[in-house]
Design an enzyme around this catalytic site. Structure first.
Site, short mmCIF file in Angstrom:
data_model
loop_
_atom_site.label_atom_id
_atom_site.label_comp_id
_atom_site.label_asym_id
_atom_site.label_seq_id
_atom_site.Cartn_x
_atom_site.Cartn_y
_atom_site.Cartn_z
N HIS A 42 -6.05 -1.36 20.74
CA HIS A 42 -5.94 0.10 20.62
C HIS A 42 -4.59 0.44 21.26
O HIS A 42 -4.18 -0.21 22.21
CB HIS A 42 -7.11 0.76 21.35
CG HIS A 42 -7.07 2.27 21.39
ND1 HIS A 42 -6.66 3.03 20.33
CD2 HIS A 42 -7.42 3.15 22.36
CE1 HIS A 42 -6.75 4.32 20.66
NE2 HIS A 42 -7.20 4.41 21.89
N ASP B 108 -7.04 7.72 16.02
CA ASP B 108 -8.26 7.21 16.65
C ASP B 108 -8.80 8.23 17.67
O ASP B 108 -9.99 8.56 17.66
CB ASP B 108 -7.95 5.88 17.34
CG ASP B 108 -9.18 5.21 17.91
OD1 ASP B 108 -9.88 4.54 17.13
OD2 ASP B 108 -9.45 5.37 19.11
N GLY C 105 -17.34 -4.17 18.46
CA GLY C 105 -17.19 -5.60 18.71
C GLY C 105 -18.31 -6.46 18.17
O GLY C 105 -18.07 -7.53 17.62
P1 NDP Z 1 -15.74 -2.98 27.20
O1 NDP Z 1 -15.94 -1.88 28.17
O2 NDP Z 1 -16.85 -3.34 26.26
O3 NDP Z 1 -15.37 -4.32 27.98
C1 NDP Z 1 -14.41 -4.33 28.96
C2 NDP Z 1 -14.28 -5.74 29.51
O4 NDP Z 1 -13.17 -5.76 30.39
C3 NDP Z 1 -15.49 -6.19 30.32
O5 NDP Z 1 -15.65 -7.57 30.15
C4 NDP Z 1 -15.06 -5.86 31.74
O6 NDP Z 1 -15.71 -6.63 32.72
C5 NDP Z 1 -13.59 -6.24 31.66
N1 NDP Z 1 -12.76 -5.66 32.69
C6 NDP Z 1 -12.92 -4.48 33.36
N2 NDP Z 1 -11.94 -4.33 34.26
C7 NDP Z 1 -11.15 -5.42 34.16
C8 NDP Z 1 -9.99 -5.87 34.83
N3 NDP Z 1 -9.46 -5.14 35.82
N4 NDP Z 1 -9.45 -7.06 34.48
C9 NDP Z 1 -10.00 -7.81 33.52
N5 NDP Z 1 -11.09 -7.46 32.83
C10 NDP Z 1 -11.65 -6.28 33.16
O7 NDP Z 1 -14.39 -2.66 26.42
P2 NDP Z 1 -14.16 -2.58 24.83
O8 NDP Z 1 -14.33 -3.93 24.25
O9 NDP Z 1 -14.93 -1.43 24.28
O10 NDP Z 1 -12.62 -2.14 24.76
C11 NDP Z 1 -11.57 -3.08 24.92
C12 NDP Z 1 -10.36 -2.59 24.12
O11 NDP Z 1 -10.69 -2.63 22.74
C13 NDP Z 1 -9.94 -1.16 24.42
O12 NDP Z 1 -8.54 -1.10 24.30
C14 NDP Z 1 -10.60 -0.36 23.31
O13 NDP Z 1 -9.95 0.85 23.01
C15 NDP Z 1 -10.44 -1.35 22.16
N6 NDP Z 1 -11.38 -1.16 21.04
C16 NDP Z 1 -12.74 -1.11 21.28
C17 NDP Z 1 -13.61 -1.01 20.24
C18 NDP Z 1 -15.07 -1.16 20.47
O14 NDP Z 1 -15.77 -1.49 19.55
N7 NDP Z 1 -15.63 -0.96 21.65
C19 NDP Z 1 -13.13 -0.85 18.84
C20 NDP Z 1 -11.70 -1.02 18.68
C21 NDP Z 1 -10.87 -1.13 19.77
P3 NDP Z 1 -17.07 -6.13 33.46
O15 NDP Z 1 -18.17 -6.73 32.68
O16 NDP Z 1 -17.00 -6.67 34.83
O17 NDP Z 1 -17.05 -4.63 33.43
MG MG Z 2 -11.25 4.87 20.09
#
Ligand code: NDP
Ligand code: MG
Length: 336
Positions: A108, A191, A134
Site C-alpha cells: 500500500h 484506496d 490476505g
Molecule cells: P496486519 O495488521 O494483519 O499484520 C501486521 C503484522 O505486522 C503482524 O504480523 C504484526 O505482528 C506485525 N508488526 C507489527 N508491528 C511490527 C513491527 N514494529 N515490526 C515488524 N512487524 C510488525 O497488517 P495487514 O496485513 O493488514 O497490512 C500490511 C500492509 O498490507 C499494510 O501496508 C496494508 O495497508 C497493506 N494491505 C493490507 C490488505 C489486507 O488485506 N489487510 C490489503 C492490501 C494491502 P503482531 O502479530 O505482533 O501484531
Molecule cells: Mg486500504
C-alpha cells in the site's frame, strides 16, 4: 486504457538467487511469505521483539528474525506491518541494515506517498498491492488462481524496478488474474477514498441508517437486519457477477422502479459534495496527518468510536440471527 500485465509478461529470472524479507506476518504477510516460497523464492520473515505472529510464522516453517537481521541479507524488503508503524520501523531497523541496491517494496502506498518512509536515492521502491484481503491472496494461490494486484514504481534506481515488481506480483499469484500498472499517488488516494466513502465508512453508515429508520418506525429489528444488512451481500454478489445491469435484471420491476426513483435522493448532491471534500482531505495529506496523530496519542477517539459501534443494536441482533444459520461460518471480531 490501463496497462494490464500477466504471468506471460514477467521475467521470473530476476528473482532467482534473491532473498525476500517479509516484514510482518499478519493478513498480507502470511500470504506473501507462503505464496513466494511456493513459487520458489527464498523468503525470510522479520518481526519485532515480542510479536504475537512469531509462533504462526514458525509453525508455517519460516525462519523468523528480528527486522534488522532479516533486512541485512535481503535483496527485496517487503513492508507488511501496519501502515502507521512503517516510518518508525524503517528509520530504526530497516535503513541501518539495508543492503546497497536492495529494493523496498510495499503493499500500500501510504507510508511512501505521505513521506513516512524516505528511501535513499540508490534503492528501488516499488509497490505490489493485492486488491483483496490476505487470506484470499493465499487461498486463491493454493487453488491455482490469484488476486489481481496493482503495480507501481516510485524509484527506479536499478533500471529494473518494474521488472522486479512484476516478477514479485506474479510469484504472489497476481499475474494469473492481472497486474494493473498505477502510481503510488493513485493507489494511495483511491484506496483511502474508497475505504472511507464507499467500502467501509459509506456502506456501514448506509446500512445503519436504513436499519435505524425501520426500527425507529416500530418495525422488528430482525426484519430490519435481514432487509438492510443480510440482503446487502446478495445484491452486491449480483453486481459483482454482472454489474448493476445484472442486479437490476434479477430483482423485481417494483424494486427496479424504487431503485431508480429513490437512490438519487439518498445519495444526493450533498453526499457527492461530502465525497469530494473527503477526497480533498486525502489528497492534501490532512487525513494522513490526522491518522498519524491519533496513533501517536494512543488512539483515544478511535477506541471510543469502536466501542460505540460495537454497542449499536444491529450488532446484537445480527449475532443472534447468524447463529441460527448453521451453514454460515459466523465470525466474531476479537476485542481490540
Ligand atoms: P496486519 O495488521 O494483519 O499484520 C501486521 C503484522 O505486522 C503482524 O504480523 C504484526 O505482528 C506485525 N508488526 C507489527 N508491528 C511490527 C513491527 N514494529 N515490526 C515488524 N512487524 C510488525 O497488517 P495487514 O496485513 O493488514 O497490512 C500490511 C500492509 O498490507 C499494510 O501496508 C496494508 O495497508 C497493506 N494491505 C493490507 C490488505 C489486507 O488485506 N489487510 C490489503 C492490501 C494491502 P503482531 O502479530 O505482533 O501484531
Ligand atoms: Mg486500504
Amino acid at each position: 486504457m490501463a496497462t494490464v500485465l500477466y504471468d506471460r509478461d514477467a521475467n521470473m529470472k530476476v528473482l532467482e538467487g534473491k532473498t525476500v524479507a517479509v516484514l510482518g506476518y499478519g493478513s498480507q504477510g502470511h500470504a506473501h511469505a507462503q505464496n513466494l516460497r511456493d513459487s520458489g523464492v527464498s523468503v525470510v520473515v522479520g518481526l519485532h521483539e515480542g510479536s504475537r505472529s512469531r509462533a504462526t510464522a514458525e509453525r508455517d516453517g519460516f525462519a523468523v528474525h528480528s527486522v534488522g537481521d532479516a533486512v541485512q541479507n535481503a535483496d527485496v524488503v517487503m513492508f507488511l506491518m501496519p501502515d502507521h508503524v512503517q516510518g518508525t520501523v524503517y528509520r530504526e531497523s530497516v535503513a541501518p541494515n539495508l543492503k546497497k541496491g536492495a529494493a523496498l517494496a510495499f503493499a500500500h502506498g501510504f507510508s511512501v506517498h505521505f513521506s513516512q518512509v524516505e528511501a535513499p536515492k540508490d534503492n528501488d521502491v516499488f509497490m505490489v498491492a493485492p486488491k483483496g484481503p490476505g487470506h484470499l491472496v493465499r487461498r486463491m494461490y493454493t487453488e491455482g488462481r490469484g488476486v489481481p494486484c496493482l503495480l507501481a514504481v516510485e524509484q527506479d534506481a536499478s533500471g529494473h524496478a518494474r521488472e522486479l515488481g512484476l516478477a514479485y506480483a506474479c510469484a504472489l499469484g497476481g499475474g494469473r488474474a492481472g497486474v494493473l500498472c498505477t502510481t503510488f499517488a493513485e493507489e494511495t488516494e483511491t484506496d483511502l477514498f474508497g475505504e472511507q466513502a464507499v467500502l467501509c465508512g459509506g456502506i456501514t453508515e448506509l446500512i445503519k441508517a436504513g436499519f435505524d429508520t425501520l426500527v425507529d418506525a416500530g418495525y422488528q429489528p430482525e426484519i430490519a437486519y435481514f432487509e438492510c444488512l443480510n440482503e446487502m451481500k446478495l445484491i452486491v454478489d449480483l453486481m459483482y457477477e454482472g454489474g448493476m445491469g445484472w442486479m437490476r435484471y434479477s430483482v423485481s420491476d417494483t424494486a427496479k422502479y424504487g431503485d431508480l426513483t429513490a437512490g438519487k435522493k439518498v445519495i444526493d448532491g450533498r453526499v457527492r459534495e461530502t465525497m469530494k471534500a473527503l477526497l480533498a482531505d486525502v489528497k492534501d495529506g490532512s487525513f494522513a496527518k490526522d491518522w498519524m496523530l491519533e496513533n501517536q496519542c494512543g488512539r483515544p477517539r478511535m477506541k471510543k468510536w469502536m466501542q460505540q459501534e460495537k454497542s449499536h443494536p444491529i450488532e446484537a441482533v445480527g449475532k443472534e440471527l447468524r447463529a441460527m444459520m448453521p451453514w454460515m461460518d459466523a465470525k466474531s471480531a476479537p476485542d481490540a
